[in-house]
Design a protein around this motif. Structure first.
Motif, PDB file in Angstrom:
ATOM      1  N   PRO A 289       1.016  30.809 -31.494  1.00  0.00           N
ATOM      2  CA  PRO A 289       2.379  31.020 -31.001  1.00  0.00           C
ATOM      3  C   PRO A 289       3.289  29.809 -31.214  1.00  0.00           C
ATOM      4  O   PRO A 289       4.476  29.973 -31.497  1.00  0.00           O
ATOM      5  N   CYS A 290       2.739  28.607 -31.061  1.00  0.00           N
ATOM      6  CA  CYS A 290       3.583  27.420 -31.278  1.00  0.00           C
ATOM      7  C   CYS A 290       4.092  27.360 -32.720  1.00  0.00           C
ATOM      8  O   CYS A 290       5.259  27.026 -32.956  1.00  0.00           O
ATOM      9  N   ALA A 291       3.236  27.686 -33.674  1.00  0.00           N
ATOM     10  CA  ALA A 291       3.665  27.657 -35.088  1.00  0.00           C
ATOM     11  C   ALA A 291       4.791  28.671 -35.298  1.00  0.00           C
ATOM     12  O   ALA A 291       5.787  28.397 -35.985  1.00  0.00           O
ATOM     13  N   ALA A 292       4.643  29.852 -34.677  1.00  0.00           N
ATOM     14  CA  ALA A 292       5.688  30.876 -34.794  1.00  0.00           C
ATOM     15  C   ALA A 292       6.967  30.402 -34.111  1.00  0.00           C
ATOM     16  O   ALA A 292       8.083  30.591 -34.623  1.00  0.00           O
ATOM     17  N   SER A 293       6.815  29.769 -32.957  1.00  0.00           N
ATOM     18  CA  SER A 293       7.974  29.355 -32.177  1.00  0.00           C
ATOM     19  C   SER A 293       8.780  28.262 -32.876  1.00  0.00           C
ATOM     20  O   SER A 293      10.018  28.248 -32.795  1.00  0.00           O
ATOM     21  N   ALA A 294       8.094  27.362 -33.556  1.00  0.00           N
ATOM     22  CA  ALA A 294       8.825  26.304 -34.272  1.00  0.00           C
ATOM     23  C   ALA A 294       9.767  26.933 -35.294  1.00  0.00           C
ATOM     24  O   ALA A 294      10.918  26.511 -35.449  1.00  0.00           O
ATOM     25  N   VAL A 295       9.299  27.995 -35.955  1.00  0.00           N
ATOM     26  CA  VAL A 295      10.163  28.678 -36.935  1.00  0.00           C
ATOM     27  C   VAL A 295      11.266  29.443 -36.205  1.00  0.00           C
ATOM     28  O   VAL A 295      12.427  29.436 -36.631  1.00  0.00           O
ATOM     29  N   ALA A 296      10.912  30.093 -35.082  1.00  0.00           N
ATOM     30  CA  ALA A 296      11.927  30.849 -34.330  1.00  0.00           C
ATOM     31  C   ALA A 296      13.065  29.917 -33.897  1.00  0.00           C
ATOM     32  O   ALA A 296      14.244  30.278 -33.996  1.00  0.00           O
ATOM     33  N   SER A 297      12.733  28.718 -33.444  1.00  0.00           N
ATOM     34  CA  SER A 297      13.787  27.761 -33.048  1.00  0.00           C
ATOM     35  C   SER A 297      14.652  27.392 -34.246  1.00  0.00           C
ATOM     36  O   SER A 297      15.872  27.250 -34.126  1.00  0.00           O
ATOM     37  N   GLN A 302      19.931  28.436 -37.109  1.00  0.00           N
ATOM     38  CA  GLN A 302      20.663  28.886 -38.309  1.00  0.00           C
ATOM     39  C   GLN A 302      21.421  30.198 -38.083  1.00  0.00           C
ATOM     40  O   GLN A 302      22.041  30.718 -39.004  1.00  0.00           O
ATOM     41  N   THR A 303      21.346  30.747 -36.887  1.00  0.00           N
ATOM     42  CA  THR A 303      21.943  32.074 -36.648  1.00  0.00           C
ATOM     43  C   THR A 303      23.450  32.051 -36.883  1.00  0.00           C
ATOM     44  O   THR A 303      24.151  31.117 -36.487  1.00  0.00           O
ATOM     45  N   ASN A 304      23.908  33.106 -37.518  1.00  0.00           N
ATOM     46  CA  ASN A 304      25.338  33.269 -37.777  1.00  0.00           C
ATOM     47  C   ASN A 304      25.958  33.947 -36.542  1.00  0.00           C
ATOM     48  O   ASN A 304      25.951  35.173 -36.416  1.00  0.00           O
ATOM     49  N   TRP A 305      26.508  33.140 -35.627  1.00  0.00           N
ATOM     50  CA  TRP A 305      26.992  33.675 -34.346  1.00  0.00           C
ATOM     51  C   TRP A 305      28.214  34.574 -34.536  1.00  0.00           C
ATOM     52  O   TRP A 305      28.425  35.490 -33.748  1.00  0.00           O
TER      53      TRP A 305
END
Ligand SMILES: Cc1ncc(COP(=O)(O)O)c(C=O)c1O
Length: 397
Positions: A289-297, A302-305
């Motif tokens: 989960p930590c590996a996934a979370s680092a990418v999620a952050s 980078q989200t286009n708000w």
């Protein structure tokens, strides 16, 4: 609420969480789509209840998971060994947060993060009283259930954790009840299960000030409203306040099970002694989960708000044009659509599902349904979902 009682999971040896599970059989999922064993697909317009905010099977998230699986899985209970996946998840998350939130305690779920916060405020203030608010939903461990509001859901499990007071939400007079005996005040920055209720800015900033005046710690539950759901990285950014402690979960894990209590180093180091291992968890901070979370952050950053807001506005204006919609409450892509009765909601949710669009209920707000699509839903799926929902609400389907 639904049509007929059935036991489709229990028949296969799986405990059920409801007598009426959706019982869709998922073979794979990609972006906003869930693919089923009958060859059809469904548009997930709720992101697995706010957890799959970057879409299903995001290629960068799955790649990071694969790479971590090839390195190692669990090696030791939380906190004893340095694991680079944890370091990377912490760095990526803290980079998104204000300076006083400089330390993170990883757990396995949202409710565990709430329990951690409840324990930490008692441990650090040496006070007992914990205040939460009517309409709040914080999860189903004994701690999290105790600070949740829905009395019917709590009754069968009494006695729950003591020393908890539930105050009127968004009510100025209630703030006077926060006093020098109060260890912590817990609130969802924007209430979810209450049907997406947005507090007045003035109230939430007075709440922040009252906590500071009395020495009570402010805990924000952003397990559902955080991590991009409301159109900013964290919902508290809409209100120009900063909490003492922040509870996260759901989208934090990029589709993996994960929760976190974020706080200051000064506060969080209290879990290290008196007693040591004060909130120990075997699997908290698990490397996958930590590996996934680092990418999620990273994806959150980078989200286009502007696009998120444009999608929200499109959903809002389209559905408000429907004659049967009584109200629509929205912040970003955190949306409740009120139809006036549980029967109507049930009909819309069921019929939309038959037509390939997954919507869902609130636990405590039966006359509204939830919408929370992936933040990066594509135009085609957005349009297809909206025209189905409009047709169904207007009873053209
Ligand atoms: C606001 C809020 N807090 C806490 C929780 C509990 O999180 P979990 O289900 O991961 O324990 C939820 C879950 O829906 C939630 O919406």
């Amino acid at each position: 609420m639904h049509n007929a009682m059935s036991e489709p999971l229990l028949n296969d040896g799986l405990a059920q969480t409801t007598l009426y599970p959706l019982d869709l059989r998922v073979t794979h999922a990609k972006g906003s789509r869930l693919f089923l064993d009958n060859g059809s697909s469904v548009i997930d317009f709720i992101s697995g209840i706010g957890a799959s905010s970057f879409g299903h099977s995001h290629p960068e998230i799955t790649q990071a998971i694969h790479e971590q699986v090839d390195k190692h899985l669990h090696v030791m209970v939380y906190g004893e060994m340095r694991q680079s996946a944890q370091d990377e998840a912490a760095i990526a998350l803290l980079d998104l947060l204000p300076i006083n939130l400089d330390s993170v305690y990883f757990v396995n779920s949202g409710a565990e993060a709430i329990d951690a916060a409840m324990k930490l405020v008692r441990r650090t203030t040496h006070r007992q009283k914990i205040i939460a608010f009517k309409g709040g939903y914080h999860g189903n461990t004994f701690g999290a259930l105790s600070v949740s509001s829905n009395a019917e859901r709590k009754a069968p499990f009494q006695p729950l954790v003591g020393g908890i007071e539930l105050l009127e939400w968004n009510d100025h007079a209630s703030l006077e009840l926060i006093d020098e005996q109060t260890a912590g005040v817990l609130v969802e920055t924007i209430q979810g299960d209450a049907g997406i209720r947005i507090p007045d800015s003035d109230w939430i900033s007075k709440l922040r000030n009252r906590c500071t005046e009395t020495g009570a710690h402010l805990i924000l539950d952003e397990i559902q409203c955080g991590f991009g759901r409301t159109g900013k990285a964290f919902a508290f950014e809409h209100f120009q306040i900063v909490p003492d402690h922040l509870c996260l979960g759901k989208a934090l894990g990029g589709g993996m099970p994960m929760g976190a209590l974020v706080s200051s180093r000064k506060h969080l180091q209290q879990f290290a002694h008196s007693p040591s291992l004060g909130h120990i968890t075997t699997f908290g901070g698990h490397p996958v989960p930590c590996a996934a979370s680092a990418v999620a952050s990273k994806l959150l950053k980078q989200t286009n708000w502007d696009r998120v807001e444009a999608v929200g506005k499109k959903i809002e204006s389209t559905l408000l044009d429907c004659s049967n919609v009584i109200a629509l409450r929205r912040k970003g892509l955190y949306i409740a659509v009120e139809l006036g009765s549980a029967e109507q909601v049930n009909r819309v949710v069921q019929t939309c599902l038959e037509r390939g669009v997954l919507l869902f209920y609130f636990l405590s707000t039966p006359d509204a349904f939830r919408i929370a699509p992936p933040l990066n839903i594509n135009d085609e799926d957005l349009q297809a979902a909206l025209s189905t929902i409009v047709d169904v609400i207007e009873a053209r389907a």
